[in-house]
Each structure stands twice: as C-alpha cells, then as structure tokens.
Scaffold this active site. Structure first.
Site, PDB file in Angstrom:
ATOM      1  N   GLY A  11      40.106  62.391  76.843  1.00 40.03           N
ATOM      2  CA  GLY A  11      38.755  61.820  76.698  1.00 40.03           C
ATOM      3  C   GLY A  11      38.866  60.344  76.370  1.00 40.03           C
ATOM      4  O   GLY A  11      38.013  59.770  75.694  1.00 40.03           O
ATOM      5  N   GLY A  14      35.899  57.662  77.031  1.00 37.31           N
ATOM      6  CA  GLY A  14      34.584  57.812  76.417  1.00 37.31           C
ATOM      7  C   GLY A  14      34.328  56.761  75.355  1.00 37.31           C
ATOM      8  O   GLY A  14      35.098  55.802  75.181  1.00 37.31           O
ATOM      9  N   GLN A  15      33.242  56.971  74.626  1.00 33.97           N
ATOM     10  CA  GLN A  15      32.794  55.985  73.649  1.00 33.97           C
ATOM     11  C   GLN A  15      33.856  55.752  72.554  1.00 33.97           C
ATOM     12  O   GLN A  15      34.172  54.618  72.230  1.00 33.97           O
ATOM     13  CB  GLN A  15      31.487  56.484  73.012  1.00 33.97           C
ATOM     14  CG  GLN A  15      30.576  55.368  72.564  1.00 33.97           C
ATOM     15  CD  GLN A  15      29.369  55.890  71.776  1.00 33.97           C
ATOM     16  OE1 GLN A  15      29.061  57.085  71.803  1.00 33.97           O
ATOM     17  NE2 GLN A  15      28.716  55.010  71.083  1.00 33.97           N
ATOM     18  N   ASP A  37      41.565  61.633  81.163  1.00 34.22           N
ATOM     19  CA  ASP A  37      40.115  61.842  81.246  1.00 34.22           C
ATOM     20  C   ASP A  37      39.792  62.417  82.623  1.00 34.22           C
ATOM     21  O   ASP A  37      40.586  62.306  83.560  1.00 34.22           O
ATOM     22  CB  ASP A  37      39.383  60.501  81.050  1.00 34.22           C
ATOM     23  CG  ASP A  37      37.968  60.677  80.524  1.00 34.22           C
ATOM     24  OD1 ASP A  37      37.692  60.302  79.378  1.00 34.22           O
ATOM     25  OD2 ASP A  37      37.108  61.199  81.282  1.00 34.22           O
ATOM     26  N   TYR A 142      26.143  72.601  70.901  1.00 36.09           N
ATOM     27  CA  TYR A 142      27.163  71.643  70.455  1.00 36.09           C
ATOM     28  C   TYR A 142      27.569  71.921  69.001  1.00 36.09           C
ATOM     29  O   TYR A 142      28.762  72.009  68.679  1.00 36.09           O
ATOM     30  CB  TYR A 142      26.570  70.237  70.603  1.00 36.09           C
ATOM     31  CG  TYR A 142      27.414  69.108  70.073  1.00 36.09           C
ATOM     32  CD1 TYR A 142      28.588  68.728  70.708  1.00 36.09           C
ATOM     33  CD2 TYR A 142      27.006  68.398  68.942  1.00 36.09           C
ATOM     34  CE1 TYR A 142      29.339  67.661  70.229  1.00 36.09           C
ATOM     35  CE2 TYR A 142      27.744  67.332  68.463  1.00 36.09           C
ATOM     36  CZ  TYR A 142      28.911  66.971  69.109  1.00 36.09           C
ATOM     37  OH  TYR A 142      29.652  65.913  68.635  1.00 36.09           O
ATOM     38  N   LYS A 146      31.119  73.140  67.437  1.00 31.82           N
ATOM     39  CA  LYS A 146      31.871  72.354  66.446  1.00 31.82           C
ATOM     40  C   LYS A 146      32.181  73.209  65.208  1.00 31.82           C
ATOM     41  O   LYS A 146      33.293  73.136  64.661  1.00 31.82           O
ATOM     42  CB  LYS A 146      31.092  71.097  66.042  1.00 31.82           C
ATOM     43  CG  LYS A 146      31.028  70.038  67.138  1.00 31.82           C
ATOM     44  CD  LYS A 146      32.401  69.472  67.480  1.00 31.82           C
ATOM     45  CE  LYS A 146      32.342  68.346  68.503  1.00 31.82           C
ATOM     46  NZ  LYS A 146      33.659  67.912  68.967  1.00 31.82           N
TER      47      LYS A 146
HETATM   48  P1  NAD Z   1      31.910  60.610  75.267  1.00 33.02           P
HETATM   49  O1  NAD Z   1      31.020  61.550  76.000  1.00 33.02           O
HETATM   50  O2  NAD Z   1      31.601  59.169  75.273  1.00 33.02           O
HETATM   51  O3  NAD Z   1      33.407  60.777  75.789  1.00 33.02           O
HETATM   52  C1  NAD Z   1      33.957  62.004  76.147  1.00 33.02           C
HETATM   53  C2  NAD Z   1      34.973  61.768  77.248  1.00 33.02           C
HETATM   54  O4  NAD Z   1      35.487  63.043  77.625  1.00 33.02           O
HETATM   55  C3  NAD Z   1      34.342  61.134  78.500  1.00 33.02           C
HETATM   56  O5  NAD Z   1      35.086  59.997  78.904  1.00 33.02           O
HETATM   57  C4  NAD Z   1      34.413  62.239  79.530  1.00 33.02           C
HETATM   58  O6  NAD Z   1      34.616  61.773  80.859  1.00 33.02           O
HETATM   59  C5  NAD Z   1      35.594  63.049  79.040  1.00 33.02           C
HETATM   60  N1  NAD Z   1      35.553  64.425  79.548  1.00 33.02           N
HETATM   61  C6  NAD Z   1      34.474  65.214  79.698  1.00 33.02           C
HETATM   62  N2  NAD Z   1      34.838  66.390  80.238  1.00 33.02           N
HETATM   63  C7  NAD Z   1      36.171  66.333  80.404  1.00 33.02           C
HETATM   64  C8  NAD Z   1      37.120  67.244  80.927  1.00 33.02           C
HETATM   65  N3  NAD Z   1      36.765  68.449  81.384  1.00 33.02           N
HETATM   66  N4  NAD Z   1      38.414  66.847  80.970  1.00 33.02           N
HETATM   67  C9  NAD Z   1      38.795  65.628  80.542  1.00 33.02           C
HETATM   68  N5  NAD Z   1      37.927  64.730  80.048  1.00 33.02           N
HETATM   69  C10 NAD Z   1      36.636  65.072  79.975  1.00 33.02           C
HETATM   70  O7  NAD Z   1      32.012  61.168  73.781  1.00 33.02           O
HETATM   71  P2  NAD Z   1      32.452  60.364  72.477  1.00 33.02           P
HETATM   72  O8  NAD Z   1      31.234  59.818  71.855  1.00 33.02           O
HETATM   73  O9  NAD Z   1      33.589  59.489  72.770  1.00 33.02           O
HETATM   74  O10 NAD Z   1      32.920  61.598  71.572  1.00 33.02           O
HETATM   75  C11 NAD Z   1      34.271  61.997  71.496  1.00 33.02           C
HETATM   76  C12 NAD Z   1      34.392  63.158  70.521  1.00 33.02           C
HETATM   77  O11 NAD Z   1      33.823  62.786  69.259  1.00 33.02           O
HETATM   78  C13 NAD Z   1      33.641  64.417  70.960  1.00 33.02           C
HETATM   79  O12 NAD Z   1      34.382  65.547  70.549  1.00 33.02           O
HETATM   80  C14 NAD Z   1      32.365  64.363  70.171  1.00 33.02           C
HETATM   81  O13 NAD Z   1      31.848  65.625  69.926  1.00 33.02           O
HETATM   82  C15 NAD Z   1      32.840  63.729  68.877  1.00 33.02           C
HETATM   83  N6  NAD Z   1      31.753  63.084  68.146  1.00 33.02           N
HETATM   84  C16 NAD Z   1      31.145  61.970  68.651  1.00 33.02           C
HETATM   85  C17 NAD Z   1      30.096  61.393  67.935  1.00 33.02           C
HETATM   86  C18 NAD Z   1      29.394  60.167  68.446  1.00 33.02           C
HETATM   87  O14 NAD Z   1      28.427  59.713  67.808  1.00 33.02           O
HETATM   88  N7  NAD Z   1      29.827  59.564  69.550  1.00 33.02           N
HETATM   89  C19 NAD Z   1      29.691  61.948  66.721  1.00 33.02           C
HETATM   90  C20 NAD Z   1      30.302  63.116  66.268  1.00 33.02           C
HETATM   91  C21 NAD Z   1      31.356  63.663  66.976  1.00 33.02           C
HETATM   92  N1  SER Z   2      26.456  61.690  67.662  1.00 32.15           N
HETATM   93  C1  SER Z   2      26.589  63.040  68.056  1.00 32.15           C
HETATM   94  C2  SER Z   2      25.422  63.513  68.825  1.00 32.15           C
HETATM   95  O1  SER Z   2      24.360  63.000  68.608  1.00 32.15           O
HETATM   96  C3  SER Z   2      26.777  63.901  66.831  1.00 32.15           C
HETATM   97  O2  SER Z   2      27.915  64.612  66.993  1.00 32.15           O
HETATM   98  O3  SER Z   2      25.569  64.409  69.604  1.00 32.15           O
END
Ligand code: NAD
Ligand code: SER
Length: 320
Positions: A11, A14-15, A37, A142, A146
């Site tokens: 991943g 991603g963000q 990814d 979701y 988790k």
């Molecule tokens: P995001 O959606 O920006 O990034 C996720 C990445 O995973 C993407 O680049 C996507 O292309 C990739 N992906 C999706 N399906 C896939 C697959 N089958 N195989 C390989 N790659 C795949 O999410 P994020 O914000 O970077 O979040 C990353 C982690 O952090 C997640 O587990 C999310 O639940 C957790 N999280 C994020 C936040 C937030 O505010 N961003 C908050 C709490 C938890």
């Molecule tokens: N920032 C995330 C969402 O809103 C929390 O895991 O899904």
C-alpha cells in the site's frame, strides 16, 4: 530490534505509504526497501512491485525474493468506501492481514506493522476520552474489520509469538497524496480547495468533532513503535494515539485566519452517521506510558504547514 531491516510496505502508493517510504529511508538509511501496491508507482528510488495483497502467493514471492523481514501492511479500504463496497472491504482488510500474519507465523518475516483506527469504536463508546480498553461496537464494515484484525493480531502474538505492532490512527492529514475514501478525509480536501481559492462543501455537519493528526506525527508513531523493545509493549491490540480534535467549523475558522475569504458550506451525507459513531477524543495514556508517544503538532501548526506546502505545489506542481 532488528539489525538489518529488509522492509516491504504494502500500500506504498496511498496517503500514508507515500510519506512512510521516505521516512523509512531517513530513519533506517541502511535498510533495503520495497514498495508494493495495486496501483503503479508514482515516485521514489526504491524497488517497486505491483501486486494484489489479497493473493498470498504474490506476497510470498516478493518476501522470498527480497528476503524481507519487516512488513508494513497499509493496503485497505477505508470507512466511507468500505460502506459502498462492504464485501471487498472485508475481503481485502482481512485476507491481506491473514496472509501477512501467517508469513510471520511461518518464520518468513520477523516483524509486522498493521494499522488500526478510531473506527473500532462505535456509538456505545464514551465520546470523550475513549479509553484504550472500552466498549467497541463499531457500526461500519471497516470498523468491524479493524477490531477483528486487532483481536487476530493479539491471537497470533499470544499463540505463535508473532511480533505484530499496531496503533489506532485518528483521521490523518497530509499534503503529499490525495485522500483514499475515509470519513475524516474532508479535512484533507478542504485544504486543496482553500489554496485554489475555491469554496468547500463539507459532507459532515459543522460540529462533527473527531480526533485528528498531522501526517508527520502519524509516520513518526509508526516508526517509533517498531523500534520499541518488545517487553515495553503491554498490548498487542492497537494503541490509541491522539494529537488534537476539531470539527469542520473549527477547521474552517483556523483556515480563515490565514485565508479570510475562504468559504465553507455543509451538505452532510451518509458519512455524518459514521462520524457520529466515533469518539471526539481518545485517551492515549497507555501509548505515552509504554513507549513514550508524544505528538508534536497542534491544530494551528498543522494548518500553517498544510497551506504552505500545498501553495508551494501550486507554484511548482512538478515537484510532487
Ligand atoms: P489509502 O487508501 O490512501 O492507501 C491504501 C493503498 O492500498 C492505496 O495505494 C491502494 O492502491 C492500495 N491497495 C488497495 N487495494 C490493494 C490491494 N488489493 N493490493 C495492494 N494494494 C492495494 O489509505 P491510507 O490512508 O494510506 O491508509 C493506510 C492504512 O492506514 C489503512 O489500513 C487504513 O485503514 C489505515 N488508517 C488510515 C487513516 C487515515 O486517516 N488515512 C486513519 C486510520 C487508519
Ligand atoms: N480516517 C479513517 C477513515 O475516515 C479512519 O480510519 O476512514
């Protein structure tokens, strides 16, 4: 602690991944780093593999080929997109975790980071200062994934000694990548509109107060917990970590202190219900006590840096 880290970030595009990749290189300059990814790689000098995290064989191939010993599993569907595609959210979020935990159980990898979320909480959780261990009755697919994931991490640790570490991220705000389908992601979009001089329509209500964190703090927490001696971790569920909380109207007011003409309006949709089910503040005293967690950024600092960085990108978009 590991001597030679050989790291796979699943991943990576991603963000969080896009920021974590650079931060890993800074923290452990001698490590061997692989990004993976479903999407194509955007930038960076590390090895990159395009793969599907739901396919155990593809993961094992990469882990074996590059002799990976540390995995950061970030691939997931987030809260809002998860409600639109519940089957995929459950399959992706759980299968990818099982594949990685099993590779750790079978001795292919030595350490795993997998993030949880404030989404493990639900409307029956106390809204203010949600404790580390409290009622968790999540109302989103979701959140269910988790919370189930946390329990599985704990189980794999107790049963097989898997060194898996986790934090419950709040809503994360960063300037390097566009948000990926979360309920808290309005707090990223709003900055993009503000720097373009556009007004913003928020999908949450003005007073929907939620726990939030600036990305540099989240990335630092991620790396710090991986370096903590195992005996200091008193839970293998995910640690609450907090920084600050705000509502959309409080965030808009903070932006207006820099951009007085910025306008916000409100059109709450299904994501408002999700926001209402989450606490406004989390109690992160266990993370502070166990491994010294401490946020650095307050709301005002985050707003200033977000506007500054996004304005720089407006001027020279090719710089990323
Ligand atoms: P995001 O959606 O920006 O990034 C996720 C990445 O995973 C993407 O680049 C996507 O292309 C990739 N992906 C999706 N399906 C896939 C697959 N089958 N195989 C390989 N790659 C795949 O999410 P994020 O914000 O970077 O979040 C990353 C982690 O952090 C997640 O587990 C999310 O639940 C957790 N999280 C994020 C936040 C937030 O505010 N961003 C908050 C709490 C938890
Ligand atoms: N920032 C995330 C969402 O809103 C929390 O895991 O899904």
């Amino acid at each position: 602690m590991l001597n030679e880290r050989r790291i796979l970030v699943i991943g990576s595009e991603g963000q969080i991944g896009t920021e974590l990749m650079w931060a890993i290189g800074n923290r452990w300059p001698d490590c061997f780093l692989v990004g993976a990814d479903l999407k194509q790689k955007q930038s960076g000098a590390w090895v990159f593999v395009q793969l599907d995290a739901m396919r155990a064989g593809e993961l094992l191939e990469v882990v074996s080929e590059y002799r990976i010993n540390t995995v950061f599993l970030l691939a997931a569907l987030l809260s809002a997109t998860g409600e639109q595609a519940p089957d995929l959210a459950w399959e992706l979020n759980m299968q990818s975790l099982f594949h990685v935990l099993k590779m750790a159980r079978d001795g292919y990898i030595r350490q795993v980071f997998w993030p949880s979320s404030i989404a493990v909480f639900g409307p029956t959780t106390p809204r203010d200062n949600a404790a580390q261990s409290t009622v968790c009755e999540p109302r989103t697919v979701y959140g269910i994934s988790k919370y189930a994931g946390e329990l599985w991490c704990q189980w794999y640790h107790q049963k097989f000694g898997v060194d898996v570490r986790s934090v419950r991220y709040p809503g994360l705000i960063g300037y390097n990548a566009l948000p990926g389908g979360g309920t808290t992601d309005y707090a990223v979009d709003i900055f993009h509109k503000a720097v373009r001089g556009e007004s913003f329509t928020c999908f949450l209500a003005p007073d929907a107060r939620l726990p939030m964190m600036f990305m540099p703090d989240a990335v630092r927490a991620t790396l710090e917990i991986m370096d903590v001696p195992a005996e200091r971790l008193s839970t293998r569920m995910a640690y609450n970590i907090g920084a600050f909380s705000f509502s959309p109207q409080e965030l808009a007011a903070a932006i207006q202190r820099h951009k007085p003409d910025f306008q916000i309006s409100y059109a709450p949709d299904y994501r408002q219900k999700i926001a209402e089910s989450w606490p406004a503040v989390v109690d992160d005293s266990l993370a502070r006590a166990d491994w010294g967690w401490q946020p650095e950024y307050e709301l005002e600092d985050m707003v200033r840096v977000m506007l500054w960085e996004l304005e720089k990108k407006q001027v020279s978009p090719s710089e990323g």
